[in-house]
Design an enzyme around this catalytic site. Structure first.
Site, PDB file in Angstrom:
ATOM      1  N   GLU A 145       0.826  -1.216   0.000  1.00  0.00           N
ATOM      2  CA  GLU A 145       0.000   0.000   0.000  1.00  0.00           C
ATOM      3  C   GLU A 145       0.857   1.262   0.000  1.00  0.00           C
ATOM      4  O   GLU A 145       2.095   1.204   0.065  1.00  0.00           O
ATOM      5  CB  GLU A 145      -0.946  -0.040   1.206  1.00  0.00           C
ATOM      6  CG  GLU A 145      -1.919  -1.214   1.085  1.00  0.00           C
ATOM      7  CD  GLU A 145      -2.994  -1.238   2.148  1.00  0.00           C
ATOM      8  OE1 GLU A 145      -2.861  -0.544   3.178  1.00  0.00           O
ATOM      9  OE2 GLU A 145      -3.988  -1.968   1.935  1.00  0.00           O
ATOM     10  N   GLU A 178      -1.578  -9.936  -6.209  1.00  0.00           N
ATOM     11  CA  GLU A 178      -1.525 -10.705  -7.451  1.00  0.00           C
ATOM     12  C   GLU A 178      -0.610 -10.029  -8.471  1.00  0.00           C
ATOM     13  O   GLU A 178       0.164 -10.683  -9.169  1.00  0.00           O
ATOM     14  CB  GLU A 178      -2.930 -10.835  -8.066  1.00  0.00           C
ATOM     15  CG  GLU A 178      -3.919 -11.617  -7.222  1.00  0.00           C
ATOM     16  CD  GLU A 178      -4.692 -10.754  -6.220  1.00  0.00           C
ATOM     17  OE1 GLU A 178      -4.142  -9.742  -5.730  1.00  0.00           O
ATOM     18  OE2 GLU A 178      -5.838 -11.102  -5.925  1.00  0.00           O
ATOM     19  N   CYS A 221      -9.368  -8.713  -7.505  1.00  0.00           N
ATOM     20  CA  CYS A 221     -10.124  -7.530  -7.934  1.00  0.00           C
ATOM     21  C   CYS A 221     -10.145  -7.468  -9.472  1.00  0.00           C
ATOM     22  O   CYS A 221      -9.395  -8.186 -10.151  1.00  0.00           O
ATOM     23  CB  CYS A 221      -9.508  -6.260  -7.350  1.00  0.00           C
ATOM     24  SG  CYS A 221      -8.025  -5.696  -8.200  1.00  0.00           S
ATOM     25  N   CYS A 266      -6.791  -6.858 -11.170  1.00  0.00           N
ATOM     26  CA  CYS A 266      -5.907  -8.029 -11.112  1.00  0.00           C
ATOM     27  C   CYS A 266      -6.375  -9.125 -12.062  1.00  0.00           C
ATOM     28  O   CYS A 266      -5.562  -9.838 -12.644  1.00  0.00           O
ATOM     29  CB  CYS A 266      -5.816  -8.573  -9.693  1.00  0.00           C
ATOM     30  SG  CYS A 266      -4.783  -7.529  -8.661  1.00  0.00           S
TER      31      CYS A 266
HETATM   32  N1  THU Z   1      -6.042  -6.409  -2.484  1.00  0.00           N
HETATM   33  C1  THU Z   1      -5.226  -7.327  -3.075  1.00  0.00           C
HETATM   34  O1  THU Z   1      -4.024  -7.370  -2.800  1.00  0.00           O
HETATM   35  N2  THU Z   1      -5.766  -8.191  -3.958  1.00  0.00           N
HETATM   36  C2  THU Z   1      -7.077  -8.211  -4.315  1.00  0.00           C
HETATM   37  O2  THU Z   1      -7.449  -8.909  -5.237  1.00  0.00           O
HETATM   38  C3  THU Z   1      -8.044  -7.405  -3.554  1.00  0.00           C
HETATM   39  C4  THU Z   1      -7.450  -6.285  -2.781  1.00  0.00           C
HETATM   40  C5  THU Z   1      -5.457  -5.464  -1.526  1.00  0.00           C
HETATM   41  C6  THU Z   1      -5.384  -4.040  -2.010  1.00  0.00           C
HETATM   42  C7  THU Z   1      -5.347  -3.285  -0.706  1.00  0.00           C
HETATM   43  O3  THU Z   1      -4.012  -3.213  -0.248  1.00  0.00           O
HETATM   44  C8  THU Z   1      -6.136  -4.147   0.255  1.00  0.00           C
HETATM   45  O4  THU Z   1      -6.227  -5.434  -0.362  1.00  0.00           O
HETATM   46  C9  THU Z   1      -7.519  -3.634   0.547  1.00  0.00           C
HETATM   47  O5  THU Z   1      -8.211  -3.366  -0.612  1.00  0.00           O
END
Ligand code: THU
Length: 169
Positions: A69, A80, A113, A116
């Site tokens: 982040e 991912e 998401c 991704c």
């Molecule tokens: N996040 C992922 O790493 N992968 C996903 O497919 C969904 C979301 C992360 C992004 C962010 O750092 C945290 O999860 C909350 O959204």
């Protein structure tokens, strides 16, 4: 889904490979940098051995990623995409990813998401399995094609010269 209820042959993956993939994505959560959301995500990719590789154990053919982040929130990256980028710079190519594992700290099964899914679509075949793990290591599995139906991928793009030529005159 309990692993014994699953026909792994359809995914062309062994129980040992799946076990290694699951362990790695669960472990990868610990690498997450997520001070803003506290939502840890780990990802792991099961890869075809690179031709020059002499150590062809499942353990050596797994690359991991975790979410990273940023204080400027939208700049953060998902687990991912970190995993896929890492595999690419290690020399893995499109089609080398045999399976994906994703793990979070929640009860439910967190699926990749939208961004991704598209990012994975560039490198995965449509029948490549994505194992989505919950906090306890239980998982649900869907293929790339199931997660992103009617997708846009590199195979759709004609060569740019062809497009240019078809527009000329
Ligand atoms: N996040 C992922 O790493 N992968 C996903 O497919 C969904 C979301 C992360 C992004 C962010 O750092 C945290 O999860 C909350 O959204």
């Amino acid at each position: 889904m309990p692993v014994e209820e699953l026909n792994l042959d359809q995914y062309r993956i062994t129980a040992q490979e799946l076990q290694a993939l699951s362990a790695k994505c669960l472990e990868a959560r610990e690498r997450a940098y997520c001070p803003y959301s506290q939502f840890r995500v780990g990802a792991a990719l099961l890869l075809r051995p690179q031709s020059e590789s002499t150590t062809a154990t499942a353990e050596h053919n797994i690359v991991i990623g975790a979410n990273v982040e940023n204080a400027a929130y939208p700049v953060g990256t998902c687990a991912e995409r970190v995993a896929v980028g890492t595999a690419v710079v290690q020399g893995y190519k499109r089609g080398d990813i045999r399976a994906v594992g994703v793990a979070t700290d929640i009860e439910g099964y967190c699926s990749p998401c939208g961004m991704c899914r598209q990012f994975l679509r560039e490198f995965l075949d449509l029948d490549t399995p994505i194992f989505m793990h919950n906090k306890d290591g239980n998982f649900q599995v869907k293929t790339m094609g199931e997660l992103l139906p009617m997708s846009f991928g590199p195979d759709v793009l004609p060569p740019p010269e062809e497009l240019l030529a078809s527009r000329a005159g």
